[in-house]
Design an enzyme around this catalytic site. Structure first.
Site, PDB file in Angstrom:
ATOM      1  N   THR A  92      -9.835   1.947  66.880  1.00  0.00           N
ATOM      2  CA  THR A  92      -9.044   1.684  65.685  1.00  0.00           C
ATOM      3  C   THR A  92      -9.572   0.469  64.938  1.00  0.00           C
ATOM      4  O   THR A  92      -9.674   0.456  63.702  1.00  0.00           O
ATOM      5  CB  THR A  92      -7.571   1.470  66.068  1.00  0.00           C
ATOM      6  OG1 THR A  92      -7.070   2.643  66.698  1.00  0.00           O
ATOM      7  CG2 THR A  92      -6.724   1.155  64.846  1.00  0.00           C
ATOM      8  N   HIS A 139     -12.644   1.356  62.982  1.00  0.00           N
ATOM      9  CA  HIS A 139     -12.316   2.059  61.742  1.00  0.00           C
ATOM     10  C   HIS A 139     -11.902   1.069  60.656  1.00  0.00           C
ATOM     11  O   HIS A 139     -12.306   1.200  59.488  1.00  0.00           O
ATOM     12  CB  HIS A 139     -11.185   3.061  61.980  1.00  0.00           C
ATOM     13  CG  HIS A 139     -11.580   4.269  62.765  1.00  0.00           C
ATOM     14  ND1 HIS A 139     -12.515   5.174  62.327  1.00  0.00           N
ATOM     15  CD2 HIS A 139     -11.147   4.730  63.963  1.00  0.00           C
ATOM     16  CE1 HIS A 139     -12.652   6.134  63.219  1.00  0.00           C
ATOM     17  NE2 HIS A 139     -11.838   5.891  64.230  1.00  0.00           N
TER      18      HIS A 139
END
Length: 342
Positions: free
Chosen positions: A40, A43
């Site tokens: 995450t 990203h």
């Protein structure tokens, strides 16, 4: 305090000064010791389509951490300054049907630490006491820092009984590797894991995988034959989010097999539902951790001798975050740790 922040709506991260978090009556203030870099976070750093839809800058990143309690709110009991803690990164509403029934991991109003609110890539983080896990037994700081993804692995691996079963894991990222270690420790007969990264397959071998297959060279069916399996795998753990991985898994399951799916696909894809129906295969979606049953299981597994040390392959002072993120994004190793005590 120093914090690693998505300061602008563009690729990159910034190490900057931010105010220390406020501590409410039910909160705990934690001095961060170490953090783990998650997909995450990658990203958000790259500012891909998901990040652009999901993140509002400025935002302090991070949800994998271990730290020491330095202050508690007036309503907090059973947590005291000096406690070593990790944090559950899913903050829930507490009042929906699932929360009231004790199924907090199914809360529809979940807010993610380091995604929907400021996170733990900082010198201090504040969390509701209900999201704090106190380590009551000695635990290595690197491992305590990755209790969040370790919980994903445990939640997935222990979705179905494993004793004596033949387990197939597709995807040898850090969570897949941890799931292989858990499955072996929990009594699986054979644990087969697949990937196309030889370094990650080697890590899987170190944690006890019976067979680590490079599916660019060897098929899962070939792996079955090598192990002498006649009817397919009993349990499947899909960790990759790759359409071909789930399809191959379905093709290699025994009748009545059970599949737990943690990997998030980038888009919709087709599977052979007639095979799933006629083989009576059970498919279960997994998200996050069960609060706090999974956390209890994690601690007990470590107390029982589960060794996750091979999964930690990179350690950096937080000031070297760019190098740490580059290693994590390379996709060749395990978990990468940032040390906030330097």
């Amino acid at each position: 305090m120093k914090a690693l922040v998505k300061q602008k709506a563009e690729p990159g991260l910034w190490l900057t000064e931010v105010p220390e978090p406020a501590v409410g009556a039910g909160d705990v203030l934690i001095k961060v010791l170490r953090t783990g870099i998650c997909g995450t976070d990658l990203h958000i750093r790259s500012w891909d389509g998901w990040a652009q839809r999901s993140i509002s800058a400025p935002l302090t990143l991070g949800h994998e951490f271990v730290g020491e309690v330095v202050e508690t709110g007036r309503d907090v009991a059973d947590i005291t300054p000096g406690d070593l803690v990790s944090g559950e990164g899913h903050l829930v509403c507490g009042s929906c049907r699932n929360c009231l029934a004790g199924r907090r991991h199914l809360c529809r109003a979940t807010v993610g630490l380091g995604v929907g609110r400021d996170g733990a890539f900082a010198e201090y983080v504040a969390l509701p006491a209900a999201n704090v896990w106190v380590h009551r037994h000695p635990v290595d700081l690197d491992i305590a820092a990755v209790f969040d993804p370790f919980g994903n692995a445990v939640h997935t691996a222990l979705s179905f009984p494993l004793v004596g079963e033949d387990v197939l894991i597709t995807g040898a990222g850090p969570i897949g590797i941890m799931a292989a270690a858990v499955a072996r420790h929990a009594g699986a007969r054979n644990v087969v894991i697949t990937d196309v990264s030889e370094p990650r397959l080697e890590l899987a071998r170190k944690v006890g995988a019976s067979l680590a297959l490079n599916v660019a060279k060897t098929s899962i069916a070939d792996g079955q034959r090598a192990l002498g399996l006649r009817e397919g795998f009993d349990i499947g753990l899909e960790m990759s989010g790759r359409p071909e991985a789930l399809r191959d898994m379905i093709d290699n399951m025994t009748h009545g097999g059970k599949i737990a799916v943690l990997g998030l696909p980038a888009q919709e894809f087709a599977v052979d539902w007639s095979r799933i129906v006629t083989s009576m295969i059970t498919i279960k979606g997994i998200y996050g951790r069960e609060m706090f049953e999974t956390w209890y299981a994690m601690s007990v597994l470590l107390e029982g001798g589960l060794d996750l040390s091979p999964v930690i392959t990179g350690r950096y002072p937080y000031q070297d975050f760019d190098a740490a993120f580059d290693e994590a994004a390379g996709g060749r190793g395990g978990k990468v740790i940032l040390d906030w005590t330097a």
